[in-house]
Design an enzyme around this catalytic site. Structure first.
Site, PDB file in Angstrom:
ATOM      1  CG  LEU A 179      -1.845   1.214   1.358  1.00 45.94           C
ATOM      2  CD1 LEU A 179      -2.731   1.410   0.125  1.00 45.94           C
ATOM      3  CD2 LEU A 179      -2.718   1.091   2.624  1.00 45.94           C
TER       4      LEU A 179
ATOM      5  CG  ASP B 256      11.217  -0.131  13.987  1.00 38.13           C
ATOM      6  OD1 ASP B 256      10.031  -0.098  14.397  1.00 38.13           O
ATOM      7  OD2 ASP B 256      11.921  -1.150  14.028  1.00 38.13           O
TER       8      ASP B 256
ATOM      9  CB  THR C  90       0.738  -7.179   7.298  1.00 37.66           C
ATOM     10  OG1 THR C  90       2.021  -7.433   6.707  1.00 37.66           O
ATOM     11  CG2 THR C  90       0.476  -5.688   7.304  1.00 37.66           C
TER      12      THR C  90
ATOM     13  CE1 TYR D 173      -2.543  -7.273  10.828  1.00 32.06           C
ATOM     14  CE2 TYR D 173      -4.785  -7.970  10.363  1.00 32.06           C
ATOM     15  CZ  TYR D 173      -3.700  -7.163  10.081  1.00 32.06           C
ATOM     16  OH  TYR D 173      -3.783  -6.237   9.058  1.00 32.06           O
TER      17      TYR D 173
ATOM     18  CE  LYS E 185      -4.201  -2.721  11.101  1.00 27.83           C
ATOM     19  NZ  LYS E 185      -3.001  -1.899  10.696  1.00 27.83           N
TER      20      LYS E 185
ATOM     21  CD1 TRP F 251      -9.673 -10.302   3.044  1.00 26.60           C
ATOM     22  CD2 TRP F 251     -10.288 -11.521   1.265  1.00 26.60           C
ATOM     23  NE1 TRP F 251     -10.476 -11.335   3.500  1.00 26.60           N
ATOM     24  CE2 TRP F 251     -10.858 -12.092   2.421  1.00 26.60           C
ATOM     25  CE3 TRP F 251     -10.541 -12.108   0.037  1.00 26.60           C
ATOM     26  CZ2 TRP F 251     -11.676 -13.236   2.377  1.00 26.60           C
ATOM     27  CZ3 TRP F 251     -11.348 -13.231  -0.013  1.00 26.60           C
ATOM     28  CH2 TRP F 251     -11.906 -13.784   1.154  1.00 26.60           C
TER      29      TRP F 251
HETATM   30  N1  LIG Z   1      -2.533  -6.952   3.546  1.00 29.47           N
HETATM   31  C1  LIG Z   1      -3.857  -7.032   3.783  1.00 29.47           C
HETATM   32  O1  LIG Z   1      -4.551  -7.938   3.317  1.00 29.47           O
HETATM   33  C2  LIG Z   1      -4.525  -5.974   4.610  1.00 29.47           C
HETATM   34  C3  LIG Z   1      -5.911  -6.026   4.801  1.00 29.47           C
HETATM   35  C4  LIG Z   1      -6.530  -5.021   5.534  1.00 29.47           C
HETATM   36  C5  LIG Z   1      -5.771  -4.010   6.085  1.00 29.47           C
HETATM   37  N2  LIG Z   1      -4.431  -3.993   5.910  1.00 29.47           N
HETATM   38  C6  LIG Z   1      -3.660  -2.907   6.509  1.00 29.47           C
HETATM   39  O2  LIG Z   1      -3.197  -2.056   5.477  1.00 29.47           O
HETATM   40  C7  LIG Z   1      -1.940  -1.502   5.829  1.00 29.47           C
HETATM   41  C8  LIG Z   1      -0.937  -1.758   4.718  1.00 29.47           C
HETATM   42  O3  LIG Z   1      -0.806  -3.149   4.518  1.00 29.47           O
HETATM   43  P1  LIG Z   1       0.089  -3.762   3.368  1.00 29.47           P
HETATM   44  O4  LIG Z   1      -0.693  -4.855   2.773  1.00 29.47           O
HETATM   45  O5  LIG Z   1       0.650  -2.678   2.495  1.00 29.47           O
HETATM   46  O6  LIG Z   1       1.251  -4.412   4.229  1.00 29.47           O
HETATM   47  P2  LIG Z   1       2.720  -4.810   3.826  1.00 29.47           P
HETATM   48  O7  LIG Z   1       2.873  -4.962   2.356  1.00 29.47           O
HETATM   49  O8  LIG Z   1       3.099  -5.931   4.736  1.00 29.47           O
HETATM   50  O9  LIG Z   1       3.523  -3.499   4.233  1.00 29.47           O
HETATM   51  C9  LIG Z   1       3.699  -3.121   5.549  1.00 29.47           C
HETATM   52  C10 LIG Z   1       5.037  -2.438   5.616  1.00 29.47           C
HETATM   53  O10 LIG Z   1       5.237  -2.032   6.980  1.00 29.47           O
HETATM   54  C11 LIG Z   1       6.562  -2.341   7.299  1.00 29.47           C
HETATM   55  N3  LIG Z   1       6.731  -2.484   8.732  1.00 29.47           N
HETATM   56  C12 LIG Z   1       6.431  -3.534   9.534  1.00 29.47           C
HETATM   57  N4  LIG Z   1       6.761  -3.263  10.798  1.00 29.47           N
HETATM   58  C13 LIG Z   1       7.281  -2.011  10.789  1.00 29.47           C
HETATM   59  C14 LIG Z   1       7.804  -1.165  11.789  1.00 29.47           C
HETATM   60  N5  LIG Z   1       7.886  -1.551  13.059  1.00 29.47           N
HETATM   61  N6  LIG Z   1       8.245   0.067  11.429  1.00 29.47           N
HETATM   62  C15 LIG Z   1       8.182   0.470  10.132  1.00 29.47           C
HETATM   63  N7  LIG Z   1       7.710  -0.286   9.149  1.00 29.47           N
HETATM   64  C16 LIG Z   1       7.260  -1.504   9.475  1.00 29.47           C
HETATM   65  C17 LIG Z   1       6.877  -3.614   6.574  1.00 29.47           C
HETATM   66  O11 LIG Z   1       8.255  -3.764   6.468  1.00 29.47           O
HETATM   67  P3  LIG Z   1       8.932  -5.220   6.530  1.00 29.47           P
HETATM   68  O12 LIG Z   1       8.605  -5.852   5.213  1.00 29.47           O
HETATM   69  O13 LIG Z   1      10.360  -4.908   6.744  1.00 29.47           O
HETATM   70  O14 LIG Z   1       8.291  -5.942   7.687  1.00 29.47           O
HETATM   71  C18 LIG Z   1       6.194  -3.367   5.242  1.00 29.47           C
HETATM   72  O15 LIG Z   1       7.046  -2.715   4.328  1.00 29.47           O
HETATM   73  C19 LIG Z   1      -1.588  -2.119   7.182  1.00 29.47           C
HETATM   74  O16 LIG Z   1      -2.020  -1.252   8.190  1.00 29.47           O
HETATM   75  C20 LIG Z   1      -2.415  -3.382   7.228  1.00 29.47           C
HETATM   76  O17 LIG Z   1      -2.679  -3.790   8.558  1.00 29.47           O
HETATM   77  C21 LIG Z   1      -3.791  -4.953   5.171  1.00 29.47           C
END
Ligand SMILES: NC(=O)c1ccc[n+]([C@@H]2O[C@H](COP(=O)([O-])OP(=O)(O)OC[C@H]3O[C@@H](n4cnc5c(N)ncnc54)[C@H](OP(=O)(O)O)[C@@H]3O)[C@@H](O)[C@H]2O)c1
Length: 278
Positions: free
Chosen positions: A24, A46, A68, A127, A131, A149
């Site tokens: 995202l 971080d 995530t 998780y 959230k 998703w």
């Molecule tokens: N993915 C889904 O299906 C989904 C669904 C609903 C809501 N969301 C929410 O949408 C948002 C974006 O999700 P996404 O799918 O883009 O997730 P993502 O691809 O996993 O990206 C999350 C990013 O946050 C980084 N991160 C993790 N811990 C961190 C920390 N302590 N400090 C700084 N960065 C950190 C990760 O880095 P690393 O790779 O180094 O860990 C990763 O680059 C999140 O809030 C998630 O909860 C996601």
């Protein structure tokens, strides 16, 4: 919005993106490219720690950094909370209007009609609990954007996993008793921009793709769209045996007139087109 239109030298909104290397985060950087964007990945900030010194005070914070790994959170709920609750509190502490991304997994999935913003959350996983607590940590000047998703042409997600497996195997077993809205990150980023441009009041907003399906139906659509000759064997969540429980039904809709997102199948087509285009 809240950026300063009175100062001609400050025509561009200063927008900070956390978690910038995530799926995202990357889409938001693209969609908000007209802003003066500072995109910080985990090495840049971080979010378990307070914000590092920034070149400017942001006008807007798009907070995507999060733990995530849904199954991993069951083993280390405190680690997940440090990122998802502590991180959101640190993002809110910057004092700028904040978009805090949350999840359909704040719901228990016992409804059989779409979840709207006023429905009561009741997460069934570690998780989901982090959230939900993260939503509270976002404070008063936040749009809490729940989506579901997520998939993208980059990163770890179901669509990319199915493209890999579909090329390797003749059949994959996929869960068919969880229903949700697979949301393309590009569409979520556009809807986020529209929400802010519309001067939507702070609070909870549901922004998820149109339509709904199960994971098995999504896998079939991936194979169909990508022209992969792979069968889907429909299984139950119990058969799959993931460590973390997931809601059986987590379709999200807005009762508040949030910007509508395209159907998930359109998102899939756009994602595959971007993948094909490199
Ligand atoms: N993915 C889904 O299906 C989904 C669904 C609903 C809501 N969301 C929410 O949408 C948002 C974006 O999700 P996404 O799918 O883009 O997730 P993502 O691809 O996993 O990206 C999350 C990013 O946050 C980084 N991160 C993790 N811990 C961190 C920390 N302590 N400090 C700084 N960065 C950190 C990760 O880095 P690393 O790779 O180094 O860990 C990763 O680059 C999140 O809030 C998630 O909860 C996601």
């Amino acid at each position: 919005m809240e950026h300063d239109h009175t100062d001609p030298l400050r025509a561009r909104r200063r927008t900070l993106i956390t978690g910038a290397a995530g799926q995202l985060g990357q889409a938001l950087a693209r969609v908000f490219a007209e802003d003066d964007v500072l995109a910080l990945d985990r090495a840049g900030w971080d979010v378990r720690d307070e914000a590092p010194p920034l070149p400017w005070a942001p006008d807007l914070v798009l907070h995507t950094a999060a733990w995530t790994n849904v199954d991993g959170a069951e083993d280390d709920p405190q680690g997940a909370a440090a990122a998802n609750v502590g991180g959101t509190a640190h993002a809110a502490a910057l004092g700028a209007p904040l978009v805090a991304y949350s999840s359909d997994y704040v719901f228990d999935g016992t409804k059989r009609t779409a979840y709207v913003e006023s429905d009561s959350p009741s997460p069934v996983s570690a998780y989901g609990r982090t959230k939900l607590h993260g939503e509270a940590a976002a404070g008063e000047r936040a749009w809490v954007v729940r989506s579901s998703w997520l998939f993208s042409e980059t990163g770890h997600n179901f669509v990319r996993t199915m493209l890999r497996l579909g090329a390797e195997r003749e059949e994959v077993a996929v869960v068919d008793d969880q229903r949700g809205c697979p949301t393309y990150v590009g569409h979520l980023a556009e809807a986020t921009r529209a929400l802010i441009a519309d001067d939507a009041p702070f609070g909870v907003w549901h922004l998820a793709a149109g339509g709904d399906c199960t994971w098995a139906e999504l896998a079939e659509a991936v194979f169909e769209e990508a022209g992969l000759d792979c069968r889907v064997r429909r299984i139950t969540s119990a058969e799959f045996g993931a460590p973390a429980p997931r809601p059986a039904y987590s379709v999200l809709r807005s009762e508040k007139g949030a910007p509508a997102l395209p159907h998930w199948r359109e998102g899939l087509q756009e994602c595959l087109a971007r993948l094909a285009g490199g």
